[in-house]
Design an enzyme around this catalytic site. Structure first.
Site, PDB file in Angstrom:
ATOM      1  N   SER A 143       0.851  -1.187   0.000  1.00 10.64           N
ATOM      2  CA  SER A 143       0.000   0.000   0.000  1.00 10.64           C
ATOM      3  C   SER A 143       0.887   1.236   0.000  1.00 10.64           C
ATOM      4  O   SER A 143       2.084   1.143   0.274  1.00 10.64           O
ATOM      5  CB  SER A 143      -0.855  -0.030   1.270  1.00 10.64           C
ATOM      6  OG  SER A 143      -1.443   1.218   1.515  1.00 10.64           O
ATOM      7  N   TYR A 156      -3.131  -0.515  10.083  1.00 11.24           N
ATOM      8  CA  TYR A 156      -3.023  -0.753   8.640  1.00 11.24           C
ATOM      9  C   TYR A 156      -1.613  -0.407   8.155  1.00 11.24           C
ATOM     10  O   TYR A 156      -0.993  -1.161   7.406  1.00 11.24           O
ATOM     11  CB  TYR A 156      -4.076   0.086   7.911  1.00 11.24           C
ATOM     12  CG  TYR A 156      -4.193  -0.201   6.435  1.00 11.24           C
ATOM     13  CD1 TYR A 156      -4.954  -1.257   5.965  1.00 11.24           C
ATOM     14  CD2 TYR A 156      -3.544   0.606   5.502  1.00 11.24           C
ATOM     15  CE1 TYR A 156      -5.062  -1.517   4.599  1.00 11.24           C
ATOM     16  CE2 TYR A 156      -3.647   0.354   4.143  1.00 11.24           C
ATOM     17  CZ  TYR A 156      -4.414  -0.700   3.700  1.00 11.24           C
ATOM     18  OH  TYR A 156      -4.518  -0.953   2.348  1.00 11.24           O
TER      19      TYR A 156
END
Ligand SMILES: NC(=O)c1ccc[n+]([C@@H]2O[C@H](COP(=O)([O-])OP(=O)(O)OC[C@H]3O[C@@H](n4cnc5c(N)ncnc54)[C@H](O)[C@@H]3O)[C@@H](O)[C@H]2O)c1
Length: 251
Positions: A143, A156
């Site tokens: 990501s 995350y």
């Protein structure tokens, strides 16, 4: 079909391949000739039907990746039916947002379990088979938050930082055994995971201003990167995280 990108006869497993980015990645691999197994919660029959349109074998397996103790059974079931696995795409992932000072431990554990622990364990279990067969392609979903800390998403960011790092660790050990381990770092993609950001006018504007391509990414933007990292075209690429981000990281 250009042989560099031909996946005919290959067997691919795509976690979370029933919606969002995973659904398009699964379609891209099928379009290039791979048989595809979609592993997700509630795989709809339409998803498998769509993959069949590419003339390949496809199957959906309903599985909750929180159940890491059942991973051996999952691997055995797939190997029994398809004979081998050549491509593993660890796409499934989850997000939880809270101010860090109040971030609940159960949400931290939930995110780390699916985004990091399950990904590592699936790499290990399928990777062992790939090492035995002397070939394989593993693609993990990283990501922008593998690089940045983000805002109100500490779990995350930690989970995706870990994915980028152990992608390199596995590549270091498995490259000479014919197994490529790489990652894709999608930029800001318009999927259900980002509904909160898309609906927040201020954040949406801030994000768009920073993307040189001046648009959110679409799931189809990932097909090329996924096929590339799954195909012979990437045989000498190991441990790399490929950003597909409209230029966001370079800004
Ligand atoms: N959308 C983005 O902007 C973006 C950006 C960077 C990285 N990513 C990553 O890409 C991947 C896919 O994201 P997306 O936007 O398509 O998300 P999404 O929420 O639309 O899809 C997530 C998928 O993961 C599956 N999944 C989640 N928990 C699961 C579980 N316990 N067991 C089985 N399957 C489970 C879901 O069924 C779904 O198919 C994720 O790893 C995400 O972190 C997304």
């Amino acid at each position: 079909m250009n042989q560099l990108f031909d996946l005919t006869g290959k067997v691919a497993v795509v976690t979370g391949g029933n919606r969002g980015l995973g659904k398009d990645i699964a379609a891209g691999l099928a379009e290039s000739g791979a048989d595809v197994v979609v592993v997700a919660r509630n795989v709809k029959p339409e998803v498998v039907k769509e993959l069949h349109r590419y003339g390949v074998n496809a199957k959906g397996i309903n599985f909750d990746l929180q159940h890491t103790e059942q991973f051996d059974d999952l691997v055995s079931q797939i190997i029994e039916e398809f004979g081998k696995v050549d491509i593993l795409v660890n796409n499934a992932g989850v997000q939880k947002r809270h101010p860090s000072v109040d971030f609940p431990k159960e949400d931290w554990d939930f995110v780390m379990n699916i985004n990091t622990n399950a990904v590592f364990l699936l790499c290990q279990k399928f990777g062992r088979r790939m090492i035995q067969q002397g070939s394989g392609k593993i693609i993990n979903m990283a990501s922008m938050l593998s690089f940045h800390g983000g805002f109100t998403v500490p779990a995350y960011a930690a989970s995706k930082g870990a994915v980028m790092q152990f992608t390199k660790s596995l590549a270091n050990e498995w490259a000479e055994q014919g197994v490529n381990v790489n990652a894709i770092a999608p930029g800001y993609m318009a999927t259900e995971m980002n509904t909160a950001l898309i609906d927040d006018e201020t954040r949406n504007k801030e994000i768009l201003n920073r993307i040189p391509a001046k648009r959110w990414g679409e799931p189809k933007d990932l097909r090329g990167a996924a096929v590339f990292l799954a195909s012979p075209a990437s045989d000498y690429i190991h441990g790399f995280t490929l950003a597909v981000d409209g230029g966001y990281l370079g800004r």
